[in-house]
Design a protein around this motif. Structure first.
Motif, mmCIF file in Angstrom:
data_model
loop_
_atom_site.group_PDB
_atom_site.id
_atom_site.type_symbol
_atom_site.label_atom_id
_atom_site.label_comp_id
_atom_site.label_asym_id
_atom_site.label_seq_id
_atom_site.Cartn_x
_atom_site.Cartn_y
_atom_site.Cartn_z
ATOM 1 N N SER A 11 -30.630 14.655 31.982
ATOM 2 C CA SER A 11 -32.063 14.379 32.059
ATOM 3 C C SER A 11 -32.717 15.305 33.076
ATOM 4 C CB SER A 11 -32.304 12.921 32.456
ATOM 5 O OG SER A 11 -31.741 12.662 33.716
ATOM 6 N N ARG A 12 -34.041 15.458 32.950
ATOM 7 C CA ARG A 12 -34.788 16.352 33.829
ATOM 8 C C ARG A 12 -34.619 15.949 35.292
ATOM 9 N NH1 ARG A 12 -39.804 15.424 35.779
ATOM 10 N NH2 ARG A 12 -40.833 17.204 36.744
ATOM 11 N N ASN A 13 -34.401 16.934 36.137
ATOM 12 C CA ASN A 13 -34.232 16.679 37.571
ATOM 13 C C ASN A 13 -35.284 17.487 38.321
ATOM 14 O OD1 ASN A 13 -33.381 16.596 40.286
ATOM 15 N ND2 ASN A 13 -31.257 16.256 39.666
ATOM 16 N N PRO A 14 -36.299 16.821 38.898
ATOM 17 C CA PRO A 14 -37.400 17.554 39.542
ATOM 18 C C PRO A 14 -36.958 18.416 40.710
ATOM 19 C CG PRO A 14 -37.493 15.224 40.117
ATOM 20 C CD PRO A 14 -36.470 15.361 39.020
ATOM 21 N N GLU A 42 -36.436 22.153 39.902
ATOM 22 C CA GLU A 42 -37.580 22.947 39.495
ATOM 23 C C GLU A 42 -38.346 23.434 40.721
ATOM 24 O OE1 GLU A 42 -39.796 20.357 36.939
ATOM 25 O OE2 GLU A 42 -38.017 19.804 35.803
ATOM 26 N N HIS A 54 -41.767 23.947 42.580
ATOM 27 C CA HIS A 54 -43.115 23.386 42.593
ATOM 28 C C HIS A 54 -43.881 23.976 43.764
ATOM 29 C CE1 HIS A 54 -42.094 20.006 39.788
ATOM 30 N NE2 HIS A 54 -40.892 20.195 40.317
ATOM 31 N N GLU A 114 -41.568 11.673 41.665
ATOM 32 C CA GLU A 114 -40.512 11.810 40.662
ATOM 33 C C GLU A 114 -39.115 11.868 41.270
ATOM 34 O OE1 GLU A 114 -41.357 14.896 37.704
ATOM 35 O OE2 GLU A 114 -43.319 15.125 38.649
ATOM 36 N N HIS A 130 -31.126 11.570 41.837
ATOM 37 C CA HIS A 130 -31.330 12.985 41.535
ATOM 38 C C HIS A 130 -30.642 13.903 42.550
ATOM 39 C CE1 HIS A 130 -35.457 11.845 39.589
ATOM 40 N NE2 HIS A 130 -34.475 11.755 38.713
ATOM 41 N N ALA A 162 -28.465 17.493 41.805
ATOM 42 C CA ALA A 162 -29.292 18.686 42.003
ATOM 43 C C ALA A 162 -28.673 19.618 43.029
ATOM 44 C CB ALA A 162 -30.704 18.279 42.435
#
Length: 682
Positions: free
Chosen positions: A2-5, A8, A10, A17, A22, A26
Motif C-alpha cells: 500500500s502507498r507509504n507517504p 514520497e 513532499h 497520513e 508506515h 519506509a
C-alpha cells in the motif's frame, strides 16, 4: 504494498497520513535503495574521476531523501509520543545506526571523496564545496574508516547500542515525569501560587476527571509550585519528585532508573574514543568543535568560576539572611531557594515573573518576535493556514523576502501529554540545490509553555519570552542560510560550541525598550510595558546572575570531566564526581537524594556530551556580537545585514572563528559577557 507517504517527496510532511506502521517499512526501503546507490557511486568513482556533479551531488540527494522521511518521524516521537510510534521509532534506530556506521566506514566512498580532493577539479570547487569534502574526510576518520575489520565491527556495535541507550534514557525521563502527580482539593494548600498557574493546575485536573487541582512534573506545573507556594512541605514534596526522576530515589524509586543506562553509555563512549585513537571521549568530542582541547575548556570554565564565585557567594549570603529575617526560614533547603529568590526579587526590585505575565500574551509576543526579525533582517513572516499539521495548536509560517518565499517553520508552543519537555529547534528540511531547483529550508520550533485556558490567550513569563527568542535564533540560523549544499547549510557543519551564538544573541531584544515595545502589550488594556516596570525588569536582569553562572559552570565541568577523567564509572562514581564539583562550585544547598544526572538529557540523550560548556563559550561570542549592536543601535540596518551575511547566511561553509572575526573585526572578548551578566571584575 500500500502507498507509504514517507517514501514520497513532499514540500511539507503529510502528517495526517503518517502512521506508526508506515515508519519501519519506509525506513527499510529507503536504506536499501540508498545502499545500492552508494555502492554504485563508489564503484563509479574507481573507474571515472569523480566530480562534484557525478559524485557529491547524488550522494547528497540520497541523504536528503532519508532525512526528509525520518525528520517528521523523529519530531512526532518527541511531540506526539504514543506507544505505537515509540515502538516504531525504537525499531528504526538500530537500522539507522547500522546504516550510518556502514556509510562512515565505506572505504570505496572514502576513496571517492579523497579522489575528488586530489583531482584536477579541486581548485574549481567553491568554499562551501571544499568545506563539505574536508568535513566528509574528517568524519570518515572519526567513524573508523581506517580501522581493521574487527574494530570496525566493534565500532558499529557501540554506535548501535549507544543509539538505543540514548533513546531509552529519554523515554525513562519522559515516563518518570508523567508517572507522578499530586491531586489537591483545597486551594488553601496552594496559597501563594499565582492565579495563572492555578488555572493550569485546575485544567489538568479536569482533563483527568478529578476535582480540584493536579500538580505534575511538567515544567509549567512544577515551576510555579517551587517558586511561589507558601506551603513548604508541598514545595519539598514536588521538588523531591522532580530531582529524583528516573533514579533509585524518590516516590518512584527504581521504576524508571537511568543509572544502569548512563553507566553503560559512559563506558561505551570511552571505548569508542579509544578505538578511534583518542585518549578520552572528551578529546573525540572536541575534534569537531572550536575548542582545541579539554585543557583549554577547563581553563575557560575555571577562569569564569574564579570571576563569578565571590559574587555568587555574596548573593547566596544575602538570600540566606533575607530568608531568616523576612521568611522565618532559618536554614535554606534546595526547595526553598527558588521561593526565597522570588520573594527577594520582588522585595528588592518590586517585580516578579507573574507580575509581567499580563504584558506578554502569547499571540502578541509571537507577532512582536516577527516584527523584530523583519526590522533586523528585512524579511517578512506570514502564516499559512493551509499547511499540513500534526496538532491543533501547531501553526505554520513562511518567511518571505521581497514577496518571494525563502523558508518556513512550524511553531509548537504549548506543553501537553506525550510531548517531551524543554525547548528546541530541529530541521524539517534543509536548504539545498536539487534537480528541481532550490529546496527551501523548513524548521520545527518547539517550546513547552503553559497552554491557554478557555478563551483567554496564554500569558508568558519573561523567561518564556526569552526562551522563544532563543529557539527562534536557532531557527534563523537554519532558515536564513544562503548555502546550497546540505552538509554546510543552516546549522549543519557549524562547530557545536558556536551553534548557540545566534540563539543567545536574539535573547537581547527581550531586555531593550525598542524590542519590548514590539512584543509587550497588556492583555486587557493594550498598554505597553510601563517605563517604571521596564526599569525594574532591567534592574533585576542580573539578579543572582553570578549564582546562575556558577550553576551552568557546575553542569559544564561535570559533563567535561565525566567524559575526560572517568574510564568506566559506576553510578556511585558519577555521583562522587558531581558531589566533588558541587563542593567546589555550588553555593546553594545540596541534598543527598538529588539525582540530577539521571535526567540530564542534554548529555545522555542529546548532542551535548562533552560539549555542555558550549552554552558559556557561545555566550562569550553572543555578548560580544551584541556589543556591536549596542554601539550602532539595536535595529541598525547595516549591522543587522552584516550579522546576517557574516554569521547566519554562512552556515557551516567557513570556520566559526573566521566568521566571528569577519563580523566583529577581532577575536572575541570575555569582557562583554561579564559586563552583560553584571559580574564585577575579579
Amino acid at each position: 504494498m500500500s502507498r507509504n507517504p514517507l517514501l514520497e517527496t513532499h514540500e511539507l510532511p503529510p502528517f495526517a497520513e503518517i502512521r506508526a506502521e508506515h515508519v519501519e517499512p519506509a525506513v527499510e526501503a529507503l536504506l536499501s535503495e540508498s545502499r545500492e546507490a552508494i555502492d554504485r557511486l563508489a564503484q563509479q568513482a574507481t573507474t571515472t574521476p569523480p566530480t562534484w556533479e557525478s559524485f557529491a551531488a547524488p550522494l547528497e540527494a540520497e541523504n536528503d531523501r532519508l532525512s526528509q522521511a525520518w525528520s517528521p518521524v523523529a519530531h512526532l516521537n518527541g511531540t506526539m509520543n504514543s506507544p505505537e510510534l515509540r515502538e516504531a521509532y525504537q525499531a528504526c534506530l538500530e537500522h539507522l545506526s547500522a546504516f550510518g556506521t556502514w556509510v562512515g566506514q565505506h572505504e570505496g566512498l572514502f576513496h571517492g571523496w579523497q579522489a575528488l580532493k586530489d583531482s584536477s577539479v579541486w581548485g574549481q570547487l567553491d568554499t562551501a564545496q571544499q568545506r563539505t569534502v574536508d568535513n566528509a574526510l574528517r568524519d570518515f576518520r572519526l567513524a573508523g574508516v581506517d580501522l581493521p575489520a574487527d574494530k570496525k565491527a566493534r565500532y558499529g556495535e557501540i554506535q548501535s547500542r549507544l543509539s538505543t541507550l540514548s533513546n531509552q534514557f529519554s523515554n525513562n525521563v519522559l515516563d518518570a515525569t508523567q508517572a507522578w502527580h499530586k491531586d489537591i482539593e483545597s486551594q488553601d494548600t496552594l496559597a501563594g501560587v499565582p492565579e495563572s498557574a492555578l488555572e493550569t493546575l485546575k485544567a489538568a485536573a479536569e482533563a483527568k476527571g478529578v476535582k480540584g487541582y493536579r500538580i505534575t512534573l511538567d515544567f509549567p506545573s512544577f515551576f510555579p509550585i517551587v517558586s511561589y507556594a507558601d506551603n513548604r512541605e508541598l514545595r519539598q514534596e514536588v521538588y523531591t519528585a522532580f530531582v529524583t526522576r528516573a533514579s533509585d530515589q524518590g516516590p518512584d524509586a527504581g521504576k524508571f532508573d537511568n543509572a544502569p543506562i548512563l553507566e553503560e553509555i559512559l563506558a561505551l563512549r570511552q571505548e569508542l574514543a579509544r578505538l578511534l585513537g583518542f585518549d578520552t571521549y572528551a578529546d573525540y568530542s572536541l575534534a569537531t568543535k572550536m575548542a582545541e582541547s579539554p585543557a583549554q575548556v577547563l581553563e575557560f570554565l575555571n577562569d569564569l568560576a574564579r570571576r563569578a564565585a565571590p559574587q555568587a557567594k555574596e548573593e547566596f549570603s544575602e538570600l540566606s539572611q533575607y530568608a531568616r529575617e523576612k521568611l522565618g526560614i532559618d536554614t535554606l533547603e534546595p526547595w526553598d531557594v527558588a521561593y526565597a529568590s522570588e520573594k527577594l526579587r520582588e522585595a528588592r526590585h518590586s517585580i516578579s515573573q507573574e507580575q509581567l505575565r499580563p504584558y506578554f500574551p502569547a499571540p502578541r509576543v509571537v507577532d512582536g518576535l516577527f516584527q523584530v526579525v523583519e526590522r533586523l533582517f528585512n524579511v517578512q513572516v506570514e502564516e499559512d493556514n493551509t499547511a499540513p499539521s500534526y496538532h491543533k495548536d501547531v501553526r505554520f509560517f513562511r518567511i518571505t523576502e521581497q514577496g518571494k518565499p525563502i523558508a518556513g517553520f512550524y511553531l509548537d508552543l504549548y506543553a501537553r501529554e506525550g510531548k517531551r519537555g524543554g525547548a528546541w529547534m530541529a530541521d524539517c528540511r534543509v536548504r539545498r540545490l536539487n534537480d528541481h531547483g532550490l529546496q527551501l529550508p523548513v524548521a520545527f520550533l518547539t517550546c513547552n509553555f503553559t497552554a491557554p485556558v478557555g478563551d483567554k490567550p496564554a500569558l508568558l513569563t519573561h523567561d518564556e519570552v526569552t526562551t522563544l527568542f532563543h529557539e527562534f535564533g536557532h531557527g534563523l540560523h537554519h532558515m536564513l542560510t544562503k548555502q546550497q549544499i546540505a552538509d554546510v547549510s543552516g546549522i549543519n557543519g557549524v562547530a557545536w560550541d558556536a551553534v548557540e551564538l545566534p540563539s543567545q544573541f536574539m535573547e537581547n531584544y527581550c531586555w531593550e525598550r525598542e524590542g519590548l515595545d514590539l512584543l509587550a502589550q497588556h492583555v486587557d488594556s493594550g498598554e505597553p510595558l510601563p517605563a517604571e516596570l521596564l526599569e525594574r525588569l532591567q534592574a533585576a536582569k542580573n539578579f543572582q546572575s553570578a549564582m546562575g553562572m556558577m550553576r551552568q559552570i557546575e553542569f559544564s565541568l561535570f559533563d567535561l570531566r565525566l567524559h575526560h577523567e572517568l574510564e568506566s564509572p559506576s553510578a556511585s562514581d558519577v555521583q562522587a564526581l558531581l558531589d566533588e564539583i558541587r563542593r567546589r562550585t555550588s553555593v546553594v544547598p545540596i541534598v543527598a537524594f538529588n539525582r540530577f544526572q539521571n535526567s540530564f538529557s542534554h548529555i545522555f540523550a542529546g548532542g551535548y556530551a562533552a560539549g555542555y560548556y558550549s552554552y558559556k563559550w557561545a555566550e562569550v561570542l553572543s555578548a560580544d556580537a551584541w556589543s556591536a549592536f549596542e554601539e550602532a543601535g539595536i535595529f541598525d540596518p547595516v549591522t543587522g545585514q552584516r550579522f546576517r551575511q557574516e554569521i547566519l547566511e554562512q552556515g557551516g561553509a567557513r570556520d566559526a572563528a573566521d566568521l566571528f572575526h569577519a563580523f566583529r573585526g577581532r577575536e572575541p572578548s570575555v569582557e562583554p559577557l561579564l559586563r552583560h551578566s553584571g559580574i564585577r571584575a575579579a
